[in-house]
Enzyme design. Sequence first.
Site, mmCIF file in Angstrom:
data_model
loop_
_atom_site.group_PDB
_atom_site.id
_atom_site.type_symbol
_atom_site.label_atom_id
_atom_site.label_comp_id
_atom_site.label_asym_id
_atom_site.label_seq_id
_atom_site.Cartn_x
_atom_site.Cartn_y
_atom_site.Cartn_z
ATOM 1 N N VAL A 1 0.816 44.584 -38.991
ATOM 2 C CA VAL A 1 -0.025 43.150 -39.023
ATOM 3 C C VAL A 1 -0.089 42.575 -38.047
ATOM 4 C CG1 VAL A 1 -0.741 43.185 -41.518
ATOM 5 C CG2 VAL A 1 1.333 41.931 -40.966
ATOM 6 N N GLY A 2 0.514 42.968 -37.572
ATOM 7 C CA GLY A 2 0.678 41.247 -35.708
ATOM 8 C C GLY A 2 1.169 40.913 -35.966
ATOM 9 N N LYS B 1 13.946 35.572 -32.893
ATOM 10 C CA LYS B 1 13.949 36.900 -33.831
ATOM 11 C C LYS B 1 14.776 37.481 -34.122
ATOM 12 C CE LYS B 1 11.601 40.919 -35.139
ATOM 13 N NZ LYS B 1 10.024 41.497 -35.802
#
Length: 241
Positions: free
Chosen positions: A14-15, A43
Amino acid sequence: MNHGVFITGTDAGVGMTHVASVLAAALQRRLDENGGGRVGLWKPVQTGVRDEAPLPDSAKLVLGSGLAIPESETFSYAFPDRVVPWMAAQRIGARISIAQLAEEGTGRLAACDRLVVDGAGGLAVPLTDRGVVADLAAALALPVLIVARPGIGTVNHTLLTVAYARGAGLKPIGVVLNGYRDGQADIMEENAMMIERFADVPVIGKLPWLPGAPESDDDWSTWRERWADVAAASLDLDKLP
């Protein structure tokens, strides 16, 4: 809640990383315009990191945000196979520690003014044999920003994600509908209205579809400026903690 945001998605693709990078760029620009400060990017776990693969998410975060952070300092775990983190770790005989990630995240929060965390898929994605992504977000006490598709099917996916977040003790603070194309404006607006009505969560942004990633440093510079402008105009940053 801490001074950061945990970005999750309704499903893969979904980005999330795109939204994380442009959000970080927009937040840093706002801080710079208001006396300064530092945005952090993290991340915790990334998969599909191979020499022959496209850019890893950590590189996209740094290049997309323009923040002066070494890529090696933006992630904690990296695995070669692009599968669920628990399985990616198992395949190489490794193990992810949510407790260690939570401790690291606490340190990262203390070291910056705003922290943008790019999760791994959705909240129910397993990180270990006992814990999922939502457990990490809860341990960090971070509010959740949900990235969703703009078209058909997104209402169901988004409402389920919001319900799961609340059931896990998390605070969903908003939804970003990402990747709309020409001709999708009407259905996107209808979806936004239904999400806000049934989930009781604001849709804080609607971002257009992103063409292919840049190939050179100069292209990334132009890309960043464009998307920082788009994010500043399209995302309601005042809804973020």
